[in-house]
Write a protein that holds these residues in place. Structure first.
Motif, PDB file in Angstrom:
ATOM      1  N   LYS A  80      20.400   9.156   1.829  1.00 38.88           N
ATOM      2  CA  LYS A  80      19.914   8.249   0.788  1.00 38.88           C
ATOM      3  C   LYS A  80      20.501   8.643  -0.567  1.00 38.88           C
ATOM      4  CE  LYS A  80      15.642   5.959  -0.453  1.00 38.88           C
ATOM      5  NZ  LYS A  80      14.202   5.864  -0.204  1.00 38.88           N
ATOM      6  N   LEU A  81      20.555   9.939  -0.814  1.00 40.96           N
ATOM      7  CA  LEU A  81      21.109  10.429  -2.080  1.00 40.96           C
ATOM      8  C   LEU A  81      22.601  10.118  -2.174  1.00 40.96           C
ATOM      9  CD1 LEU A  81      20.593  11.929  -4.725  1.00 40.96           C
ATOM     10  CD2 LEU A  81      20.859  14.095  -3.508  1.00 40.96           C
ATOM     11  N   ALA A  82      23.315  10.199  -1.055  1.00 39.59           N
ATOM     12  CA  ALA A  82      24.741   9.848  -1.055  1.00 39.59           C
ATOM     13  C   ALA A  82      24.910   8.356  -1.374  1.00 39.59           C
ATOM     14  CB  ALA A  82      25.374  10.181   0.292  1.00 39.59           C
ATOM     15  N   GLN A  83      24.068   7.526  -0.745  1.00 38.66           N
ATOM     16  CA  GLN A  83      24.130   6.088  -1.032  1.00 38.66           C
ATOM     17  C   GLN A  83      23.803   5.818  -2.501  1.00 38.66           C
ATOM     18  OE1 GLN A  83      21.308   5.339   2.296  1.00 38.66           O
ATOM     19  NE2 GLN A  83      22.652   3.639   2.814  1.00 38.66           N
ATOM     20  N   LEU A  84      22.823   6.566  -3.007  1.00 32.07           N
ATOM     21  CA  LEU A  84      22.438   6.424  -4.416  1.00 32.07           C
ATOM     22  C   LEU A  84      23.599   6.768  -5.337  1.00 32.07           C
ATOM     23  CD1 LEU A  84      19.960   6.043  -6.426  1.00 32.07           C
ATOM     24  CD2 LEU A  84      19.783   8.529  -6.385  1.00 32.07           C
ATOM     25  N   CYS A  85      24.263   7.882  -5.051  1.00 31.23           N
ATOM     26  CA  CYS A  85      25.396   8.310  -5.884  1.00 31.23           C
ATOM     27  C   CYS A  85      26.512   7.275  -5.839  1.00 31.23           C
ATOM     28  CB  CYS A  85      25.909   9.682  -5.432  1.00 31.23           C
ATOM     29  SG  CYS A  85      24.777  11.023  -5.846  1.00 31.23           S
TER      30      CYS A  85
ATOM     31  N   ASP B 289       0.867  -1.174   0.000  1.00 36.95           N
ATOM     32  CA  ASP B 289       0.000   0.000   0.000  1.00 36.95           C
ATOM     33  C   ASP B 289       0.911   1.233   0.000  1.00 36.95           C
ATOM     34  OD1 ASP B 289      -2.251   1.529   0.075  1.00 36.95           O
ATOM     35  OD2 ASP B 289      -3.072   0.617   1.891  1.00 36.95           O
ATOM     36  N   GLU B 290       0.318   2.413  -0.181  1.00 37.67           N
ATOM     37  CA  GLU B 290       1.107   3.641  -0.176  1.00 37.67           C
ATOM     38  C   GLU B 290       1.867   3.755   1.147  1.00 37.67           C
ATOM     39  OE1 GLU B 290      -0.985   6.743  -2.033  1.00 37.67           O
ATOM     40  OE2 GLU B 290       0.986   7.477  -2.658  1.00 37.67           O
ATOM     41  N   LYS B 291       3.086   4.273   1.087  1.00 38.75           N
ATOM     42  CA  LYS B 291       3.892   4.425   2.290  1.00 38.75           C
ATOM     43  C   LYS B 291       4.474   5.829   2.279  1.00 38.75           C
ATOM     44  CE  LYS B 291       7.586   2.197   4.711  1.00 38.75           C
ATOM     45  NZ  LYS B 291       8.872   1.536   4.501  1.00 38.75           N
ATOM     46  N   GLN B 292       4.400   6.488   3.453  1.00 39.12           N
ATOM     47  CA  GLN B 292       4.736   7.914   3.453  1.00 39.12           C
ATOM     48  C   GLN B 292       6.176   8.199   3.045  1.00 39.12           C
ATOM     49  OE1 GLN B 292       4.090  10.360   7.025  1.00 39.12           O
ATOM     50  NE2 GLN B 292       4.385  12.042   5.596  1.00 39.12           N
ATOM     51  N   ASN B 293       7.107   7.318   3.419  1.00 40.97           N
ATOM     52  CA  ASN B 293       8.490   7.642   3.063  1.00 40.97           C
ATOM     53  C   ASN B 293       8.985   6.933   1.800  1.00 40.97           C
ATOM     54  OD1 ASN B 293       8.663   5.167   4.231  1.00 40.97           O
ATOM     55  ND2 ASN B 293      10.463   5.619   5.477  1.00 40.97           N
ATOM     56  N   ASP B 294       8.049   6.528   0.955  1.00 44.15           N
ATOM     57  CA  ASP B 294       8.455   6.073  -0.372  1.00 44.15           C
ATOM     58  C   ASP B 294       9.198   7.202  -1.084  1.00 44.15           C
ATOM     59  OD1 ASP B 294       7.514   3.466  -0.346  1.00 44.15           O
ATOM     60  OD2 ASP B 294       5.601   3.923  -1.295  1.00 44.15           O
ATOM     61  N   THR B 295      10.165   6.840  -1.903  1.00 44.05           N
ATOM     62  CA  THR B 295      10.952   7.863  -2.598  1.00 44.05           C
ATOM     63  C   THR B 295      10.102   8.642  -3.596  1.00 44.05           C
ATOM     64  OG1 THR B 295      12.784   6.296  -2.520  1.00 44.05           O
ATOM     65  CG2 THR B 295      13.076   8.248  -3.905  1.00 44.05           C
TER      66      THR B 295
ATOM     67  N   ILE C  50      17.280  17.101   2.346  1.00 41.73           N
ATOM     68  CA  ILE C  50      17.553  18.245   1.482  1.00 41.73           C
ATOM     69  C   ILE C  50      16.234  18.996   1.346  1.00 41.73           C
ATOM     70  CG2 ILE C  50      18.095  18.960  -0.889  1.00 41.73           C
ATOM     71  CD1 ILE C  50      20.004  16.554  -0.984  1.00 41.73           C
ATOM     72  N   GLN C  51      16.265  20.295   1.624  1.00 44.05           N
ATOM     73  CA  GLN C  51      15.027  21.077   1.606  1.00 44.05           C
ATOM     74  C   GLN C  51      15.157  22.271   0.674  1.00 44.05           C
ATOM     75  OE1 GLN C  51      14.621  21.897   5.862  1.00 44.05           O
ATOM     76  NE2 GLN C  51      13.272  20.131   6.103  1.00 44.05           N
TER      77      GLN C  51
ATOM     78  N   GLN D 135       8.243  26.386   5.619  1.00 44.98           N
ATOM     79  CA  GLN D 135       9.626  26.052   5.305  1.00 44.98           C
ATOM     80  C   GLN D 135       9.647  25.182   4.052  1.00 44.98           C
ATOM     81  OE1 GLN D 135      11.706  23.869   8.364  1.00 44.98           O
ATOM     82  NE2 GLN D 135      10.570  21.984   8.003  1.00 44.98           N
ATOM     83  N   PRO D 136      10.752  25.229   3.320  1.00 44.65           N
ATOM     84  CA  PRO D 136      10.845  24.450   2.085  1.00 44.65           C
ATOM     85  C   PRO D 136      10.607  22.958   2.349  1.00 44.65           C
ATOM     86  CG  PRO D 136      12.679  25.988   2.237  1.00 44.65           C
ATOM     87  CD  PRO D 136      11.960  26.024   3.556  1.00 44.65           C
ATOM     88  N   PRO D 137      10.022  22.259   1.399  1.00 39.95           N
ATOM     89  CA  PRO D 137       9.679  20.845   1.626  1.00 39.95           C
ATOM     90  C   PRO D 137      10.904  19.929   1.552  1.00 39.95           C
ATOM     91  CG  PRO D 137       9.144  21.462  -0.621  1.00 39.95           C
ATOM     92  CD  PRO D 137       9.601  22.722   0.059  1.00 39.95           C
ATOM     93  N   ASN D 138      10.722  18.737   2.098  1.00 38.28           N
ATOM     94  CA  ASN D 138      11.744  17.701   1.994  1.00 38.28           C
ATOM     95  C   ASN D 138      11.823  17.206   0.556  1.00 38.28           C
ATOM     96  OD1 ASN D 138      12.024  17.895   4.739  1.00 38.28           O
ATOM     97  ND2 ASN D 138      10.822  16.058   5.196  1.00 38.28           N
ATOM     98  N   ILE D 139      13.015  17.238  -0.010  1.00 42.73           N
ATOM     99  CA  ILE D 139      13.224  16.802  -1.388  1.00 42.73           C
ATOM    100  C   ILE D 139      13.620  15.326  -1.409  1.00 42.73           C
ATOM    101  CG2 ILE D 139      14.778  17.118  -3.362  1.00 42.73           C
ATOM    102  CD1 ILE D 139      12.564  19.223  -3.025  1.00 42.73           C
ATOM    103  N   ILE D 140      14.649  15.011  -0.650  1.00 47.64           N
ATOM    104  CA  ILE D 140      15.121  13.629  -0.548  1.00 47.64           C
ATOM    105  C   ILE D 140      16.097  13.600   0.622  1.00 47.64           C
ATOM    106  CG2 ILE D 140      17.097  13.916  -2.129  1.00 47.64           C
ATOM    107  CD1 ILE D 140      16.436  11.087  -3.252  1.00 47.64           C
ATOM    108  N   SER D 141      16.238  12.456   1.247  1.00 47.58           N
ATOM    109  CA  SER D 141      17.225  12.319   2.319  1.00 47.58           C
ATOM    110  C   SER D 141      18.624  12.491   1.741  1.00 47.58           C
ATOM    111  CB  SER D 141      17.103  10.947   2.977  1.00 47.58           C
ATOM    112  OG  SER D 141      18.338  10.561   3.558  1.00 47.58           O
TER     113      SER D 141
END
Lengths: 256, 256
Positions: free
Chosen positions: A145-150, A104-110, A206-207, A136-142
């Motif tokens: 997580k982005l470092a792990q992705l890179c 089902d939908e999950k709030q912290n899905d990417t 990242i916001q 305040q600016p929204p959450n873009i991505i952790s």
């Protein structure tokens, strides 16, 4: 590569009206949600069979491969370690998945939306914004997580099979209707990586408002990944030092 | 010292029922809010003229002293730097305050409820919990704010003019009603300070369910403050080191 036609999307979306939700409060996510659904349906018009919610994509992928079971085998269905990292769920949830017990939908899905075409994945995150309030600016991505992705992109030399896009929809309450007043889009890998703001205390997110997202980075994705990792390491070191300055030194005199 | 009779409060509250809110979703704060109001009214029964919402207390204090204006003068109305630190609003908001422009509820106020009697302040934070769902422990107080508070207590040798209490109310949806199934109370300064869990990534909040809050600390408040500051400094150092281990070292090989 970018699949979705954001200019077309923007033209359709700006000016559209939706009834005010009955629940009353116009704070937080709830109010913007109908716009999120609207954007999803408009992207689906552009890519009728290729547009998914993240959990829909996973349900679809696993249902199409009923003989593939177990965590590892299901992970390998992505045939891309990088995309797998972005989209798959945790070990327990993946093992327990069945057609009778789908995700089902999950709030912290990417991703809010995934468009998948010819093995290329475009991850779309929709940010709705009530412009009557300053927020305040929204959450873009952790940032982590982005470092792990890179790191995964570099490890697997996978730079060209996915991208991450953002679509900001600005709305306002007018005569008991929510009216979309403006929209913006941006691509993460076109933003200068060393300008991304990391809010360490807010789950390392990242916001930034998408309307403020720089889009002038001209290098390759490989260059972007390396440059981001440099930024992340510098910022993590800085935060570690700042913690000593702010949270250790001022209090040491009390504990001797 | 503790003013509120929590055992009496618990007896009244456990078993009480409130109609299910119309808004539908039972997630997050919204659902528990009516219980929060219920607790407030029950405490008000114990202390009819001494029980306030934090913003009510400030509005009351400033309205009673109409000739005292300006940030510093209004701050001095508390005649306790420690309580002032806990309850007052920011500089801008305090200057702008007037009877025509009073304070309203603010999400990151320290207290849900303040009971003030003979110069003693009891700050009460009400945590409502839907026991049908497993949820992470709630935010108790910012670990940094608490460190600053302890430093102020020591600086001003103010240990006996305030306390901070928590009341957890467990509820469940039964036959379209929210039913209070159990309740717990705890005092911050009776919890062993070196066991408090600090979630650095979640706005540095101390997180724990009140039913799990240790209540075996037997020392004075001065001892508590010093012991907490020791814990905070150790944890801050540890977090700074952990950041290097987790966020710097694994990524350094990619950026050489």
């Amino acid at each position: 590569m970018i699949l979705v036609g954001y200019s077309i999307l923007k033209k359709v979306v700006v000016g559209c009206e939706i009834p005010k939700p009955i629940s009353g409060t116009l704070s937080g996510h709830a109010a913007g949600e109908p716009f999120d659904k609207y954007v999803y349906h408009e992207i689906k018009k552009q890519f009728p069979t290729e547009t998914f919610r993240q959990y829909e994509y996973l349900n679809d992928l696993y249902a199409k491969n009923p003989t593939i079971i177990g965590f590892k085998a299901r992970q390998e269905l992505f045939d891309s370690p990088t995309v797998m990292f972005l989209l798959s769920r945790g070990k327990d949830a993946t093992i327990k998945w069945s057609e009778e017990n789908p995700f089902d939908e999950k709030q912290n899905d990417t991703a809010d939306i995934v468009v998948v075409k010819n093995g290329f994945y475009e991850i779309v995150d929709v940010k709705t914004r009530n412009i009557s309030k300053s927020a305040q600016p929204p959450n873009i991505i952790s940032a982590y997580k982005l470092a792990q992705l890179c790191a995964k992109m570099i490890d697997n030399q996978e730079f060209n099979n996915f991208t991450i896009s953002y679509f900001e929809l600005d709305w306002k309450l007018e005569n008991d209707k929510l009216v979309c007043k403006n929209a913006y889009f941006g691509n993460l890998f076109k933003a200068k990586p060393d300008e991304l703001y990391i809010n360490w205390a807010a789950a390392m997110q990242i916001q930034i408002h998408i309307c403020d997202l720089d889009q002038t980075f001209n290098g390759t994705k490989a260059m972007w990944a390396k440059s981001y990792l440099k930024h992340f390491v510098i910022q993590a070191r800085k935060r570690a030092n700042d913690m000593i300055t702010k949270f250790v030194i001022p209090f040491e005199k009390y504990i001797q």
